[in-house]
Scaffold this motif. Structure first.
Motif: not given
Length: 193
Positions: A26-30, A32-37, A100-104
């Motif tokens: 899963k994405s981390a708190d830091k 940019q989560k853009k999953d839109q469900s 759907v996430t953009i990681r650092e």
């Protein structure tokens, strides 16, 4: 090994691997989560698709063929799909997330299978669904096993590509021009200027 035992073992491995991916990747708190469900939609569609395909295969008789090759082909596709999806996920490393996430420091992966197709992980997931439909050897089950996941993945790809264009702009647009889309029939695959 009995083919039916192999089928049940591969289905258990499939479910277990997807549950592990969901829990561990899963994405981390830091991030940019853009999953839109899309993750929730995928899980609902997948559970419906598999459950209804198996149920219909037991209550209806719309056999694709009387030849046993279809069961062996379906089982082979299930195993190939599971193993290759695992390898693709490993190749993405820290950039793979189930949402759907953009990681650092996120980068576009352009080597390996990503040199040819933008969504090989989804390709092999769908290969597994196709294998299930063929293994069940029922026209309705094949449609239920394959079509709903295709629609759900096409929605997810559309969201994912919007996010990647938003993050990487022309670099991702050029990558799109140089590669094939798995769902060119379902999503607008015209070059974005």
């Amino acid at each position: 090994m009995n083919l039916q035992i192999l089928f049940y073992a591969s289905m258990a491995a499939w479910f277990l691997s997807e549950i592990i991916y969901k829990q561990k990747l899963k994405s981390a708190d830091k991030d940019q989560k853009k999953d839109q469900s899309t993750l929730s939609i995928l899980w609902i569609v997948i559970l419906f698709s598999i459950g209804s395909a198996v149920m219909v295969s037991h209550i209806s008789d719309f056999v694709i063929t009387d030849s046993v090759w279809i069961v062996y082909t379906g089982q082979a596709l299930i195993i190939i799909g599971i193993v290759c999806r695992y390898l693709i996920i490993r190749s993405l490393g820290k950039y793979f997330t189930v949402d759907v996430t953009i990681r650092e420091d996120h980068k576009i992966k352009k080597d390996g299978l990503y040199h040819y197709v933008r969504h090989p992980s989804y390709t092999f997931a769908l290969l597994t669904f196709l294998g299930l439909g063929l293994y069940l050897n029922n026209w309705i089950s094949l449609a239920l096993a394959f079509i709903p996941p295709c629609i759900a993945f096409s929605y997810r790809i559309k969201i994912e590509e919007q996010v990647l264009i938003g993050q990487f702009g022309d670099d991702y647009i050029q990558y799109r021009k140089a590669t094939k889309s798995l769902f060119h029939l379902f999503i607008n695959n015209k070059n974005t200027e």
